[in-house]
Design a protein around this motif. Structure first.
Motif, PDB file in Angstrom:
ATOM      1  N   LEU A   1       1.520   4.508  -2.996  1.00 26.11           N
ATOM      2  CA  LEU A   1       1.438   5.944  -2.706  1.00 26.11           C
ATOM      3  C   LEU A   1       2.796   6.621  -2.792  1.00 26.11           C
ATOM      4  CD1 LEU A   1      -1.064   5.722   0.271  1.00 26.11           C
ATOM      5  CD2 LEU A   1      -1.557   6.457  -2.068  1.00 26.11           C
ATOM      6  N   SER A   2       3.767   5.951  -3.400  1.00 24.13           N
ATOM      7  CA  SER A   2       5.127   6.461  -3.586  1.00 24.13           C
ATOM      8  C   SER A   2       5.895   6.616  -2.280  1.00 24.13           C
ATOM      9  CB  SER A   2       5.130   7.784  -4.360  1.00 24.13           C
ATOM     10  OG  SER A   2       4.523   7.624  -5.615  1.00 24.13           O
TER      11      SER A   2
ATOM     12  N   HIS B   1       6.946   3.308  -6.516  1.00 23.39           N
ATOM     13  CA  HIS B   1       5.650   3.497  -7.168  1.00 23.39           C
ATOM     14  C   HIS B   1       5.561   2.703  -8.461  1.00 23.39           C
ATOM     15  CE1 HIS B   1       2.034   6.145  -8.069  1.00 23.39           C
ATOM     16  NE2 HIS B   1       2.129   5.294  -9.016  1.00 23.39           N
TER      17      HIS B   1
ATOM     18  N   GLU C   1       0.830  -1.207   0.000  1.00 23.42           N
ATOM     19  CA  GLU C   1       0.000   0.000   0.000  1.00 23.42           C
ATOM     20  C   GLU C   1       0.864   1.256   0.000  1.00 23.42           C
ATOM     21  OE1 GLU C   1      -0.267  -2.485   2.213  1.00 23.42           O
ATOM     22  OE2 GLU C   1      -2.249  -3.350   1.895  1.00 23.42           O
ATOM     23  N   ALA C   2       1.928   1.229   0.775  1.00 22.51           N
ATOM     24  CA  ALA C   2       2.825   2.386   0.842  1.00 22.51           C
ATOM     25  C   ALA C   2       3.458   2.650  -0.519  1.00 22.51           C
ATOM     26  CB  ALA C   2       3.902   2.160   1.900  1.00 22.51           C
TER      27      ALA C   2
ATOM     28  N   SER D   1      11.478   6.597  -4.246  1.00 18.60           N
ATOM     29  CA  SER D   1      10.033   6.817  -4.238  1.00 18.60           C
ATOM     30  C   SER D   1       9.439   6.505  -5.614  1.00 18.60           C
ATOM     31  CB  SER D   1       9.730   8.257  -3.834  1.00 18.60           C
ATOM     32  OG  SER D   1       8.370   8.543  -3.964  1.00 18.60           O
TER      33      SER D   1
END
Length: 87
Positions: A6-7, A65, A2-3, A61
């Motif tokens: 969201l990048s 993603h 999930e993280a 990041s």
């Protein structure tokens, strides 16, 4: 997972199947220690590193993603289950 969608760069202990998805210093940080105090210390070090190296944080990041989009997307999830079920 999930993280990463969201990048957010995951900082995680290297347990279970985490290392199948989180590639150390590529799309996240893996903590190998099993000692609780060392885990906390390593997490703090990772956060401090990102604070001083914003370009690395941005790169990871983006990588997190992109990885999530190709491995955890709803369409990918459905197709994977269809393969498992033989449909």
């Amino acid at each position: 997972m999930e993280a990463m969608m969201l990048s957010v760069v995951p900082i995680s202990t290297n347990v279970g199947g985490i290392s199948e998805h989180v590639k150390n210093n590529e799309n996240g940080i893996l903590i190998d220690s099993i000692d609780e105090n060392k885990i906390v210390s390593d997490c703090v070090k990772a956060i401090e590193y990102f604070k001083l190296n914003q370009n690395e944080l941005t790169k990871m990041s983006i990588n997190a993603h992109k990885y999530a989009l190709t491995h955890f997307d709803k369409k990918y999830f459905i197709e994977s289950y269809k393969k498992i079920l033989g449909n």
